[in-house]
Design a protein around this motif. Structure first.
Motif, PDB file in Angstrom:
ATOM      1  N   GLN B 127       0.782  -1.272   0.092  1.00 27.39           N
ATOM      2  CA  GLN B 127       0.117  -0.029   0.291  1.00 27.39           C
ATOM      3  C   GLN B 127       0.809   1.277   0.195  1.00 27.39           C
ATOM      4  O   GLN B 127       2.087   1.231   0.706  1.00 27.39           O
ATOM      5  CB  GLN B 127      -0.819  -0.109   1.236  1.00 27.39           C
ATOM      6  N   ASN B 128       0.511   2.197  -0.677  1.00 31.22           N
ATOM      7  CA  ASN B 128       1.065   3.558  -0.574  1.00 31.22           C
ATOM      8  C   ASN B 128      -0.055   4.787  -0.478  1.00 31.22           C
ATOM      9  O   ASN B 128      -0.695   4.826  -1.521  1.00 31.22           O
ATOM     10  CB  ASN B 128       1.857   3.550  -1.985  1.00 31.22           C
ATOM     11  N   HIS B 161     -16.724   7.783   4.699  1.00 35.63           N
ATOM     12  CA  HIS B 161     -15.990   8.510   3.510  1.00 35.63           C
ATOM     13  C   HIS B 161     -14.904   7.556   2.752  1.00 35.63           C
ATOM     14  O   HIS B 161     -14.468   7.898   1.501  1.00 35.63           O
ATOM     15  CB  HIS B 161     -15.794   9.964   3.545  1.00 35.63           C
ATOM     16  N   PRO B 164      -9.571   8.988  -0.372  1.00 32.11           N
ATOM     17  CA  PRO B 164      -9.476   8.692  -1.885  1.00 32.11           C
ATOM     18  C   PRO B 164      -8.294   8.716  -2.161  1.00 32.11           C
ATOM     19  O   PRO B 164      -7.322   9.342  -1.654  1.00 32.11           O
ATOM     20  CB  PRO B 164     -10.344   9.857  -2.417  1.00 32.11           C
ATOM     21  N   GLY B 165      -7.661   7.887  -3.245  1.00 35.54           N
ATOM     22  CA  GLY B 165      -6.263   7.914  -3.524  1.00 35.54           C
ATOM     23  C   GLY B 165      -5.458   7.049  -2.658  1.00 35.54           C
ATOM     24  O   GLY B 165      -4.274   6.921  -2.937  1.00 35.54           O
ATOM     25  N   THR B 166      -6.027   6.288  -1.675  1.00 33.01           N
ATOM     26  CA  THR B 166      -5.340   5.356  -0.746  1.00 33.01           C
ATOM     27  C   THR B 166      -5.914   4.097  -0.857  1.00 33.01           C
ATOM     28  O   THR B 166      -7.044   3.830  -1.357  1.00 33.01           O
ATOM     29  CB  THR B 166      -5.199   5.909   0.619  1.00 33.01           C
ATOM     30  N   GLY B 167      -5.379   3.111  -0.137  1.00 30.70           N
ATOM     31  CA  GLY B 167      -6.294   1.738   0.123  1.00 30.70           C
ATOM     32  C   GLY B 167      -7.423   1.767   1.122  1.00 30.70           C
ATOM     33  O   GLY B 167      -7.955   0.703   1.309  1.00 30.70           O
ATOM     34  N   PRO B 169     -10.796   2.201   2.312  1.00 28.20           N
ATOM     35  CA  PRO B 169     -12.171   2.048   1.712  1.00 28.20           C
ATOM     36  C   PRO B 169     -13.335   2.809   2.418  1.00 28.20           C
ATOM     37  O   PRO B 169     -13.028   3.441   3.576  1.00 28.20           O
ATOM     38  CB  PRO B 169     -12.596   0.545   1.843  1.00 28.20           C
ATOM     39  N   SER B 170     -14.270   3.118   1.662  1.00 30.54           N
ATOM     40  CA  SER B 170     -15.471   3.888   2.468  1.00 30.54           C
ATOM     41  C   SER B 170     -16.220   2.602   2.738  1.00 30.54           C
ATOM     42  O   SER B 170     -16.549   1.588   2.136  1.00 30.54           O
ATOM     43  CB  SER B 170     -16.143   4.728   1.341  1.00 30.54           C
ATOM     44  N   ASP B 346      -5.687  18.749  -8.598  1.00 24.66           N
ATOM     45  CA  ASP B 346      -6.471  17.630  -9.396  1.00 24.66           C
ATOM     46  C   ASP B 346      -7.785  17.452  -8.495  1.00 24.66           C
ATOM     47  O   ASP B 346      -8.653  16.411  -8.790  1.00 24.66           O
ATOM     48  CB  ASP B 346      -5.792  16.123  -9.258  1.00 24.66           C
ATOM     49  N   VAL B 348      -8.070  16.284  -5.547  1.00 23.85           N
ATOM     50  CA  VAL B 348      -8.301  15.090  -4.818  1.00 23.85           C
ATOM     51  C   VAL B 348      -7.751  15.343  -3.298  1.00 23.85           C
ATOM     52  O   VAL B 348      -6.465  15.739  -3.058  1.00 23.85           O
ATOM     53  CB  VAL B 348      -7.628  13.837  -5.191  1.00 23.85           C
TER      54      VAL B 348
END
Lengths: 349, 413
Positions: B127-128, B161, B164-167, B169-170, B346, B348
C-alpha cells in the motif's frame, strides 16, 4: 459388485482400448442422457462457483452457523420467505448450499446414466469420481462452517474448480464430437508432436497454481507477514504473465493439426487468460486501491475503494469464476490433445 | 478411528496451507522496544516482556479484549469505549439471522492494519501510503489540533467516506452500529498500543529497567499479581502505569474540546482567490515550497513521515541505509518510503475537500507528516496568518481544482 460379466468386459475393453471405434448406433447416441446431465452439471457448477465466490467476497461463509441443516431446519425445508427476504449474507450462503445439493443430485444422475447406458468403463469411473468429488466438496464446506475455519474455506475454494473441470471433461468425452474426431484425424495435415502434450499440461498446472495462490490471498490469515503476502502476490502476477505467454504458443501448436475441436478451446484460453489478468488488476484496485505502478494512467488519481460495493464484488467474484473457467478449458484442451494423439496412433496402426 | 482416516489428507493439506489458528495474543511492539534500546543504549528485552504482560493483563486479547476501567480514575475515560462494541469488533467473523456482523475488525480492517492495529497487516507492504499504525496515537485526518487526538466524529467520518487515492475504503454500506463498534475498537487499539509504547519507555526511563528487572517496588511484574506480597497498589510501577493510562485516555476524552474552530467564511470572490494565490506563493504560508507553483507538486523533496522517522532519522539512521534499517525491519517496521507533498490541482483531498475541512487542514497541519500547522492571529503578521487569509487560501485551493467558478486565467486577469 465390481466384477463385470465376461461379455460386457470384453465389450468395454473393446471400447476402452479402441475409443476410436464406436459400436453400432454410436456411444454418442447411447450416452445421450449422460451427456445431457454432464452439460447440466457444467451449467450448474459454474454458477455455483460464482455464488461460492460471492459468499467469500461478502464474508458470508459463517452466515449460517450449522451444517448440514440451516438454523436447525432441514436444508430443503428452510422457510422460503426467510431465505428470500432475510439478510443478503444468509440468502447467498443458503442459496450456495441449495445449489450444491442440486449439483449432488445431478452427479448421482450421471452415475446412474453411465451405468444404465453402459458407457465406457473409464467414463463410468469418471462419473463416480465426479460424485465423490461433489460429496467431498460439500463435506469440506461443512467442515469450514462447523470449525469456523478459514483455512478450510480456502481448501473448499481450491477444490471447487477441480469439480468444475471434471464436469467439463465429462461433457466433452460424452459428446458427439468426441467420436466424430476420427474423420478429422484422417484429414489431419500434421500430427501433434509429443512435446505438444507437455505444453498442453503446463496451462493446467499453472492455472491451478494460480487458483491456489489466489485463494491464499483471498483467505489471507491475519498473522501472515507482509513479506509472505507480497511474495504470493509477486508469484501470482508472474505466473499469470507466463500463462498468458504460453496460451498463444499452445494455440499455434494445436492449430497445426487442423482440428477445430482442439484449436477453438485453445483460442478461448488466450481470451480467458487476458480477461483474467484484467479482472485480477481490477480485483486488486477495488480491494486495495490504485496501485503505484499504474500511476501513469490519468483516471486513477483519487480512486476511492468502496467496501463491498456491488460492482466491486462482481469484479472480484468474476476473477474467481474465470479462474475456474481457465482451469477447465486447459483441462479440455489437454484431454482433446491426448485424444488427438491417441487417434493418430490408432489410425497409423 | 478408521472412518476418520479419510480426513487425514484434508488435515495434512490444512497444515501445509497454514491452519486458521485464532490469534490468541496481540503481537508485542518489538519495533518500539528496539527504538528505545537504540536511543537509550539500554537493553529493553525485559522491559518489553514485562510491558507486554501488563498490557495483556489490563487490555485482554484479540479474542477477549477488555477495557481496563478498574485501572482508570476518570469517569469519562471509563466510558470512552463500549465493551460490548469491543466484543463485536474482535474475534472470528460471523453473522446472525438478524444480519448482525461479528468480528468486524477481522472482516474489514485486519488485512491492512494488522491484529494490533500496527499498520503492518499482510497487505500493508503493497500500500502507498502504508496503512495507519494506531499504536502511536497519531491520526492524520481529524478536526482537532495537530497534537490532539481525533474525535469520534472524525473517525466515523473517515470510515464512512474512506480516503480517496489510498487503500482505505469507504464503509458507507455498514450500519451505524457497526461503524461505532469499529470506532470503539480503533480507539481501544490506539490506547492499548500507546500504553504499551509508553510503558516500555517508562520502564527504562523511570523504573530503571536495564538488562535485569529493577527492585520489586519498580518492577512491572507486581502489577500482574496484586494479591501477592508486593504492595502493588502503591508501588512505583503501578503509579507510573496508571498515570500513563489516565494521560492517554484523557487526551481522547478531551478531543472534542480541541476541535479547531472555523470562523464564518469570507466572500469567495476573485479578489479572495487572488490574495490566496499570493499567500500560497508568498513567504508566510510558503505552500509553494513543498506543493510547487499552482500546487502542481513539481518540487523535489526528500522527507518521511513520523512513523518512519521514529526508527530512522531520529536515531541518526539514513532511511536509505538498508543495513542500518535491517534490524528495525526485522522487528516489524515497513520499508522506509518517502512522503511526497500532494498535488493540489487535481481536486483530490484525502481527508476531505470542503471549506471547513481545508480551513482546519491549513491551521492544524497534518499530524505525522511534514505538513505544518499555522499560527493564526487576529490580524495578519509577518509570521502568522489571519483567519481571513486562511479562507483566502481555501478559496485559492478550490479554484485550483475547479471547485471555484473562476479559472486560473480569470484570477490572473
Amino acid at each position: 459388485m465390481n466384477q463385470t460379466p465376461p461379455t460386457e468386459t470384453s465389450a468395454d475393453d473393446l471400447q476402452t482400448a479402441g475409443d476410436a471405434a464406436p459400436p453400432s448406433g454410436g456411444p454418442a447416441a447411447d450416452s445421450r442422457w449422460l451427456h445431457r446431465l454432464s452439460l447440466l452439471s457444467v451449467l450448474l457448477v459454474w454458477p455455483l462457483i460464482w455464488v461460492g465466490g460471492l459468499v467469500t467476497t461478502y464474508d458470508a461463509g459463517m452466515a449460517v452457523p450449522d451444517w448440514p441443516g440451516t438454523y436447525g431446519y432441514n436444508l430443503f425445508l428452510y422457510p422460503l420467505s426467510t431465505w428470500l427476504y432475510g439478510p443478503f449474507d444468509l440468502f447467498i450462503e443458503h442459496g450456495h448450499r441449495l445449489l450444491g445439493a442440486v449439483v449432488g443430485l445431478v452427479a448421482i444422475g450421471m452415475v446412474v446414466a453411465a451405468v444404465v447406458e453402459r458407457s465406457r468403463r473409464w467414463v463410468r469411473w469418471l462419473t463416480v469420481g465426479i460424485l465423490l468429488a461433489v460429496i467431498s466438496q460439500g463435506v469440506l464446506g461443512g467442515i469450514r462452517v462447523l470449525l469456523g475455519d478459514r483455512t478450510f474455506a480456502m481448501i473448499h475454494g481450491c477444490f471447487g474448480p477441480l469439480v468444475f473441470a471434471l464436469c467439463c471433461i465429462a461433457a466433452v468425452v460424452t459428446s458427439r464430437t468426441w467420436w466424430q474426431r476420427r474423420r478429422a484425424v484422417s484429414a489431419t495435415p500434421k500430427p501433434l508432436a509429443n512435446w505438444v502434450v507437455v505444453v498442453a499440461v503446463l496451462p493446467v498446472l499453472l492455472s491451478y497454481l494460480q487458483l491456489v495462490l489466489g485463494a491464499q490471498l483471498r483467505h489471507v490469515q491475519p498473522a501472515t507477514t507482509p513479506r509472505t503476502f507480497t511474495l504470493i502476490v509477486a508469484v501470482h502476477i508472474v505466473t499469470a504473465c507466463v500463462l498468458w505467454l504460453l496460451t498463444p504458443i499452445l494455440f499455434v501448436l494445436v492449430r497445426r493439426c487442423g482440428d477445430l475441436t482442439l484449436s477453438r478451446p485453445a483460442g478461448w484460453l488466450i481470451l480467458f487468460v487476458g480477461t483474467q489478468i484484467l479482472l485480477g488488476t481490477g480485483s486488486w484496485i477495488v480491494n486495495y486501491g490504485w496501485p503505484s505502478v499504474l500511476d501513469f494512467l490519468p483516471f486513477g488519481e483519487g480512486f476511492l475503494v468502496r467496501s463491498k460495493g456491488f460492482l466491486d464484488s462482481i469484479i472480484v467474484t468474476a476473477h474467481v469464476a474465470v479462474g475456474s473457467l481457465i482451469l477447465a478449458t486447459s483441462a479440455v484442451v489437454l484431454v482433446q490433445t491426448l485424444r488427438q494423439k491417441y487417434l493418430v496412433a490408432h489410425e497409423s496402426n | 478411528m478408521r472412518r476418520a482416516r479419510f480426513l487425514l489428507p484434508i488435515f495434512a493439506l490444512a497444515a501445509f496451507c497454514g491452519c486458521d489458528v485464532p490469534v490468541e495474543q496481540y503481537p508485542a511492539n518489538q519495533l518500539h522496544a528496539l527504538v528505545v534500546a537504540t536511543s537509550r543504549h539500554v537493553p529493553t528485552e525485559v522491559a518489553a516482556q514485562d510491558s507486554a504482560a501488563v498490557v495483556e493483563a489490563w487490555f485482554g486479547t484479540p479474542i477477549r479484549p477488555r477495557w481496563p476501567v478498574d485501572q482508570m480514575s476518570g469517569a469519562a475515560a471509563k466510558q470512552l469505549v463500549d465493551p460490548d462494541h469491543l466484543m463485536r469488533a474482535a474475534g472470528r467473523v460471523y453473522s446472525d439471522q438478524q444480519n448482525r456482523h461479528f468480528g468486524l475488525f477481522n472482516e474489514h480492517c485486519v488485512t491492512c492494519h494488522g491484529v494490533a492495529g500496527g499498520g503492518d497487516g499482510p497487505a500493508s507492504l503493497l500500500q502507498n501510503p502504508y496503512p495507519r499504525d494506531f499504536r502511536a496515537g497519531v491520526f492524520k485526518w481529524k478536526s482537532t489540533h495537530r497534537s490532539s487526538k481525533p474525535t469520534r466524529h472524525d473517525l466515523t467520518t473517515i470510515l464512512q467516506h474512506g480516503v480517496p487515492g489510498t487503500g482505505m475504503p469507504s464503509f458507507a454500506s455498514l450500519s451505524t452500529e457497526d461503524l461505532q463498534a469499529l470506532v470503539d475498537y480503533v480507539i481501544y487499539l490506539s490506547v492499548r498500543g500507546e500504553f504499551e509504547r509508553g510503558l516500555i519507555s517508562q520502564a527504562v526511563d523511570t523504573l530503571g529497567y536495564e538488562i535485569e528487572r529493577p527492585d520489586p517496588e519498580a518492577s512491572l511484574t507486581t502489577l500482574l499479581d496484586p494479591t501477592g506480597d508486593s504492595p502493588a497498589e502503591s508501588s512505583d510501577a503501578m503509579q507510573v502505569a496508571r498515570q500513563l493510562l489516565d494521560q492517554i485516555c484523557g487526551e481522547w476524552v478531551d478531543a472534542t474540546a480541541e476541535v479547531i474552530e472555523v470562523p464564518a467564511e469570507t466572500p469567495d470572490d476573485a479578489e479572495s482567490v487572488r490574495r490566496g494565490r499570493e499567500l500560497f506563493h508568498g513567504q508566510i504560508a510558503n505552500c509553494v515550497g513543498c506543493h510547487g507553483p499552482g500546487g502542481n507538486a513539481e518540487v523535489a523533496t526528500l522527507d518521511y513521515d513520523d512513523w518512519t522517522k521514529e526508527f530512522t532519522t531520529r536515531l541518526a539512521i539514513t532511511p536509505s541505509d538498508r543495513e542500518a534499517v535491517k534490524p528495525f525491519r526485522q522487528a516489524g517496521a515497513l520499508r522506509p518510503r518517502q512522503i511526497h507533498p500532494r498535488k493540489l490541482s487535481d481536486g483530490v483531498y484525502r481527508g476531505g475537500g470542503d471549506g471547513d475541512t481545508l480551513y482546519r487542514r491549513i491551521v492544524g497541519g497534518i499530524a505525522g507528516t511534514p505538513m505544518p500547522s499555522q499560527i493564526i492571529a487576529q490580524q495578519a503578521t509577518a509570521t502568522g496568518l489571519s483567519q481571513a487569509q486562511v479562507w483566502d487560501l481555501v478559496h485559492y485551493l478550490h479554484s485550483l481544482s475547479g471547485v471555484h467558478s473562476l479559472s486560473e486565467d480569470q484570477v490572473e486577469q
